[in-house]
Every structure is written in structure tokens, then in C-alpha cells.
Design an enzyme around this catalytic site. Structure first.
Site, PDB file in Angstrom:
ATOM      1  N   CYS A  76      78.944  -8.949  41.211  1.00  0.00           N
ATOM      2  CA  CYS A  76      79.720  -8.979  42.455  1.00  0.00           C
ATOM      3  C   CYS A  76      78.800  -8.822  43.668  1.00  0.00           C
ATOM      4  O   CYS A  76      78.222  -7.755  43.889  1.00  0.00           O
ATOM      5  CB  CYS A  76      80.772  -7.866  42.411  1.00  0.00           C
ATOM      6  SG  CYS A  76      81.631  -7.588  43.956  1.00  0.00           S
TER       7      CYS A  76
ATOM      8  N   CYS B 280      79.807  -6.074  46.140  1.00  0.00           N
ATOM      9  CA  CYS B 280      79.537  -4.757  45.537  1.00  0.00           C
ATOM     10  C   CYS B 280      78.073  -4.376  45.733  1.00  0.00           C
ATOM     11  O   CYS B 280      77.757  -3.245  46.115  1.00  0.00           O
ATOM     12  CB  CYS B 280      79.861  -4.764  44.039  1.00  0.00           C
ATOM     13  SG  CYS B 280      81.589  -5.083  43.641  1.00  0.00           S
TER      14      CYS B 280
END
Length: 148
Positions: free
Chosen positions: A69, A72
Site C-alpha cells: 500500500c 500506508c
């Protein structure tokens, strides 16, 4: 302050009891010697996170994330800055949703990054999406009962 706090050691999993007024002294685990409130983000699995939620006397902010991600990974340094800002008042952890699918199901994680704040054994608030450190810290201050 006459009350004691319980803190789960993120290194060995033992629950430690310590005087709440001693947080500034940098308490260590009585079993393994690891620092208990060091202002760092700790990687937890689902079982260790559940133990900390149940037992800890400080609020716990968990970042549900995955290595693939991009947002993230971009938020990780900001999450670390917020952890340092709130050292001794809140503990910060990350749970890899790819390695811990049970956590994803249990907490109904639909998108990442997903921050969930736990206080006194229960979920108190959620925040979705990548955020700067100041917004993360403000979110915690707005929703958790922080020690003085």
C-alpha cells in the site's frame, strides 16, 4: 497519582504493572528489559494487539496497513512522528493486514491505511486514509483520555 498502570511488553508479551507517575522515567519490562513507552511504533500481530487492548492502561493507536500500500508507506514516517509527540501518553502499533487477516475481519477493515484508537479496552474512534503527524496527534487528543 496513586494508581498503577498495566502495560503489555511489545517484545515478550508480559503484562507489567507500574506506578502511573513513573511514565517519564522510561519504564522497562520486568522480564526482558525492553522499554514499555518509548515513543516508537511497534509491529504487532493480532494476538499481541488483542492482549494490549485488553490489559493496557494507556490508549493504543493501531495503524492497519500492508507493505504493498503506497499511502500506508507514505504515512509511516508521519505515524512515527506522532508516536514521538505523544510518548508516555499513548502507545502506537502497526498491524500488517496481509499477515494478520483475522484482524482485518475482526475489525471490519475495508480500506487501508486505517487507524483505530483503543482506550480502556474498547474501540473509541477510527480515522481513514494517510494523514500528517499533526492530524494524527490531534485525532488522538480529541478522542482519548490522556494522562496529565
Amino acid at each position: 497519582m496513586g494508581r498503577d498502570l498495566k502495560l503489555t511488553c511489545f517484545s515478550c508479551g508480559v503484562t507489567n504493572r507500574l506506578p502511573a507517575g513513573k511514565m517519564e522515567a522510561g519504564p522497562k519490562c520486568g522480564t526482558c528489559g525492553a522499554r514499555l513507552a518509548d515513543g516508537r511504533v511497534h509491529e504487532l500481530d493480532f494476538r499481541d494487539m488483542q492482549s494490549a487492548i485488553r490489559h493496557d492502561g494507556l490508549p493504543l493507536l493501531v495503524d492497519f496497513w500492508a507493505p504493498w500500500c503506497g499511502p500506508c508507506r507514505a504515512m509511516a514516517p508521519e505515524f512515527s512522528k506522532a508516536a514521538e509527540t505523544l510518548r508516555g501518553k499513548v502507545r502506537f502499533a502497526k498491524v500488517d493486514t496481509q499477515r494478520n487477516p483475522d484482524a482485518t475481519v475482526h475489525y471490519n477493515i475495508r480500506g487501508i491505511p486505517q487507524l483505530i484508537l483503543f482506550d480502556r479496552g474498547r474501540e473509541v474512534a477510527r480515522l481513514s486514509g494517510a494523514r500528517p503527524a499533526a492530524q494524527i496527534a490531534a485525532f488522538v487528543r480529541d478522542h482519548a483520555s490522556l494522562p496529565a
